[in-house]
Design a protein around this motif. Structure first.
Motif, short mmCIF file in Angstrom:
data_model
loop_
_atom_site.label_atom_id
_atom_site.label_comp_id
_atom_site.label_asym_id
_atom_site.label_seq_id
_atom_site.Cartn_x
_atom_site.Cartn_y
_atom_site.Cartn_z
N LEU A 154 -13.48 14.38 -2.30
CA LEU A 154 -13.66 13.82 -0.97
C LEU A 154 -12.60 12.77 -0.71
N TRP A 155 -11.99 12.83 0.48
CA TRP A 155 -11.02 11.83 0.90
C TRP A 155 -11.56 11.10 2.13
N VAL A 156 -11.44 9.77 2.11
CA VAL A 156 -11.94 8.93 3.20
C VAL A 156 -10.80 8.08 3.74
N ILE B 215 -9.26 3.03 7.81
CA ILE B 215 -8.23 2.73 8.79
C ILE B 215 -7.75 1.28 8.74
N TYR B 216 -8.65 0.33 8.47
CA TYR B 216 -8.26 -1.07 8.48
C TYR B 216 -7.84 -1.58 7.10
N ARG B 217 -7.94 -0.74 6.10
CA ARG B 217 -7.33 -1.03 4.80
C ARG B 217 -5.96 -0.37 4.68
N ASN B 218 -5.61 0.44 5.68
CA ASN B 218 -4.34 1.18 5.65
C ASN B 218 -4.21 2.01 4.38
N GLU B 219 -5.26 2.78 4.09
CA GLU B 219 -5.23 3.65 2.91
C GLU B 219 -6.26 4.76 3.04
N VAL B 220 -6.03 5.83 2.30
CA VAL B 220 -7.05 6.86 2.14
C VAL B 220 -7.50 6.84 0.69
#
Length: 310
Positions: A73-75, A78-83
């Motif tokens: 699973l990939w999440v 948005i506000y951590r600037n990462e997946v």
């Protein structure tokens, strides 16, 4: 230290809170009122549980969710600037830097494609799509295509074309990374947000001239567009905000909304009903190998496991 940026105007927090408080049991208006009434009466509620717990409010906002070919699973945070990558046990196994990530989709080549620049700043600093090997121990993203403003949703068709939902409409990117400008110019739709493919049709959520629209666009003639359903809140005159969506094996659409609804829509009739209400939902994906089970992202950051009733 990375500065926390203001939330995107796609889902302003104050409006989000108001809608949740006032419309968490919102009905849905479909294209065919008679069909909607019949659908709502027969629509069984879904059950939700936490699959990935919430972290820090806003900072851990789960903008989008998706699976790779290995079942991880990939999440999009948005506000951590990462997946972030989670294995089948729910353990965090990798983080990949992506600026304001949106949709995360497995491509036909086995690579993972992630929309970036899902932010108002993309008008100054354009975004696009990055891709990387999701099975790598330390994945390294590379730019696949760029130059777009405020994009979010994404989906591949059977020919390997990538469709990206942006504020101006839907963008078609060929498998070689070139933009099909002629097709894209005909697929204008203000406020396009999520997109899925079924055969020769795209289904797009849009919040432009009117909020909460579910629109069908013909792939072979993108200027041919039709509103399938309009999603509204329980307050007269207050529409809902339609976000992400998926289409299941039976051709039924599931749409997430700002007011916290998971809406089931039959695209053949426009009949619709909310199978789940609660906190604002940002995205939805089917769980591989688990019939009638979905995962949904939320503004709180939690990822929900949703069991549908049939």
């Amino acid at each position: 230290m990375r500065r926390l940026r203001r939330p995107s105007p796609r889902r302003p927090l104050l409006w989000s809170a108001a809608l949740v408080a006032l419309a968490c049991t919102a009905p849905v208006a479909a294209a065919d009122p008679a069909a909607a009434t019949q659908s709502i009466a027969s629509c069984a509620p879904a059950q939700a549980a936490t699959a990935v717990p919430a972290g820090i409010p806003v900072l851990d906002w789960s903008e989008n969710v998706g699976y790779d070919a290995q079942g991880n699973l990939w999440v999009s945070r948005i506000y951590r600037n990462e997946v972030q990558r989670y294995d089948r046990s729910g353990a965090l196994t990798a983080t990949v830097p992506v600026e304001f990530p949106g949709a995360v989709r497995s491509g036909p080549d086995g690579l993972l494609y992630v929309v970036y620049g899902d932010s108002p700043t993309s008008a100054i600093r354009p975004g696009g799509v990055v891709r990387f090997d999701p099975a790598a121990a330390d994945p390294k993203p590379e730019v696949f295509v760029s130059g777009f403003t405020m994009r979010n949703g994404a989906a591949f068709d059977a020919a390997g074309n990538l469709y990206i939902a942006a504020m101006s409409g839907v963008i078609r990117v060929r498998a070689d990374g070139s933009v099909d400008t002629a097709w894209t110019g005909k697929a204008a739709r203000a406020g396009a947000n999520g997109v899925v493919v079924q055969g020769n049709s795209l289904y797009v959520t849009a919040n432009g001239s009117a909020l909460g629209q579910l629109v069908r666009i013909a792939i072979d003639d993108p200027s041919a567009q039709a509103v399938v359903a309009n999603l509204v809140s329980s307050l007269p005159g207050v529409p809902d905000f339609a976000d992400d969506l998926l289409i299941d094996a039976d051709g039924i659409l599931y749409v997430t909304t700002l007011s916290g609804q998971l809406v089931r829509v039959d695209p053949a009739t426009g009949a619709a009903c909310a199978v789940l209400t609660g906190q604002p939902l940002t995205s939805v994906v089917a769980t591989p190998g688990q019939p009638n089970q979905l995962l949904a992202g939320t503004e709180s950051g939690a990822v929900l496991r949703i069991q549908l009733s049939r």
